[in-house]
Design a protein around this motif. Structure first.
Motif: not given
Ligand code: SF4
Length: 441
Positions: A158, A160-162, A164-165, A167-168, A202, A239, A278
């Motif tokens: 992903c 994006h750079h939310c 809290f996340c 995943v990146p 994602q 998203h 977000r």
């Molecule tokens: S919450 Fe979703 S959109 Fe945001 S960084 Fe994580 S995977 Fe990516």
């Protein structure tokens, strides 16, 4: 006369999101090609993979207790491995805390899982593979957890750079798969008995931004929709910052594309959305939902919310509560904020909302969602819906279970031979979480 050695067996225990379950199927596909069969339980397996999630601290700690429990299978020579996002995030730290683990292969680094397992088997352990963006193993479509429904991951990672996340950090930058390959996978799944496909990303709306012209979600949906034999098509996760207007037109005009969106708002407060990075406001979120419902009046929206994000005031939280009551979500998944090492929010913000307040807000949001769901279910009584029969209900073998196009769960009487078929069900009753009905015609 020589008898053939019994086939080796693999057991994969996957935690977390659908993307992780999909990765588990990719790893199992690689082992299948090497002659492994699926073990029903760890006690029957020669290789045990714990496929982990890193979204919350609690999830990670639970993995160590699982590993401690699975350790005994090593005495009979089983190989024990840890894969997935926690493996990618922690790497060597897992081997330090659980030195009996033979293999650690991260969510970006399991492309050569077979070689890694072979190296571990040769006693070169613990084998640690993290930080490599290796392409995952090819999928064997017959390796899946559900006979009639399947996921197809359209991209990995992903952009994006939310804040809290994790995943990146654990899955890297977004990388889209070639559209032709995706359509082929859908075709192969349908040929193998699948009737409903869910396209998975994602952030599925940005599919195609690293692909050639004409390879984007709009074209992908249309190409998959036209695969002969496919009965239903879905996609997750959306998203709000990347949703294209034409998507709603696709949802209104493609009959097999289900009118169900999963658009995580995460919060109903603009101040919190800003700190989460977000990239949209509450107002923009509501505008998207209105536009969707203008195109698909029967359309349903599911949500994710995080409660207790740093700095979340009672007023901010009220914003999330009121969003539930204004949008009338089909379902809301509610999570308490858990600071993840390596995420911007863990570095920038103090985790200042007390656990008790997080727990209370979690409960209040679930209660608000339950009230909305109960009212929605009550309004469905007496009406008839198309349902994909998934099989017997877990609770009552004489009862079937299935889902409407809007993702509502329905229980009704019928023969097990209806599994995998679309039937019309008239709703006769409900609970806060499910519907009851009877087959029409
Ligand atoms: S919450 Fe979703 S959109 Fe945001 S960084 Fe994580 S995977 Fe990516």
């Amino acid at each position: 006369m020589t008898t053939a050695a019994p086939a080796k067996r693999l057991f994969v225990l996957s935690f977390g999101c659908q993307m992780n379950v999909y990765d588990g199927e990719l790893m199992a596909s690689a082992f299948r090609r090497a002659g492994y069969e699926a073990a029903k339980e760890p006690a029957d397996a020669d290789v045990i993979l714990v496929n982990t999630c890193a979204v919350r601290e609690h999830a990670e700690e639970k993995v160590f207790s699982h590993l401690g429990e699975l350790r005994r299978h090593k005495q009979r020579g089983a190989l024990l491995g840890v894969t997935g996002c926690m493996a990618e995030r922690m790497g060597k730290e897992i081997a330090r805390r659980a030195p009996y683990v033979d293999l650690v292969a991260g969510a970006r680094s399991f492309g050569d899982i077979l070689d890694l397992a072979a190296a571990a088997r040769d006693g070169l352990g613990p084998v640690i593979s993290v930080g490599h963006d290796r392409p995952p193993p090819a999928r064997d479509v017959s390796v899946r957890t559900d006979p009639y429904r399947a996921y197809v991951a359209v991209s990995r990672g992903c952009d994006h750079h939310c804040t809290f996340c994790i995943v990146p950090a654990t899955r890297g930058r977004e990388k889209g798969r070639p559209m032709a390959e995706l359509v082929d996978e859908v075709r192969a799944l349908v040929a193998d008995g699948v009737v409903e496909v869910t396209l998975l990303g994602q952030n599925i709306d940005s599919y195609g931004k690293d692909r050639p012209e004409g390879e984007d979600l709009h074209h992908l949906l249309r190409a998959c929709h036209d695969v002969p034999g496919l009965k239903r098509l879905r996609f997750v996760t959306s998203h709000p910052a990347d949703m294209a207007e034409e998507l709603f037109d696709d949802m209104a005009t493609l009959p097999r594309l289900c009118g169900a969106l999963h658009i995580p708002p995460q919060s109903g407060s603009n101040a919190v959305l800003k700190r989460m990075a977000r990239g949209y406001t509450r107002e923009r979120y509501l505008e998207i939902v209105r536009e969707f419902r203008r195109h698909c009046p029967e359309g349903e929206v599911a949500a994710d919310f995080i409660v207790g994000f740093p700095g979340e005031t009672e007023e901010d939280f009220e914003g999330s509560l009121s969003l539930v009551r204004e949008v009338l979500f089909q379902q809301s998944f509610v999570f308490r904020y858990s600071p993840r090492p390596g995420t911007p929010s863990a570095e920038r913000f103090e985790d200042d909302v007390p656990e008790a307040a997080k727990a209370a807000r979690n409960l209040r949001l679930l209660k608000a969602q339950e009230a909305v769901a109960t009212a929605k279910h009550a309004a469905m009584v007496g009406r008839t819906y198309e349902v994909l029969v998934e099989g017997r209900s877990k609770k009552d073998p004489d009862v079937l279970m299935g889902r409407t196009r809007g993702n509502f769960i329905v229980h009704f009487r019928g023969g097990p031979d209806l599994a995998g078929h679309l039937v019309d069900v008239r709703i006769t009753g409900h609970s806060p979480v499910t519907l009851r009905g009877e087959i029409r015609g």
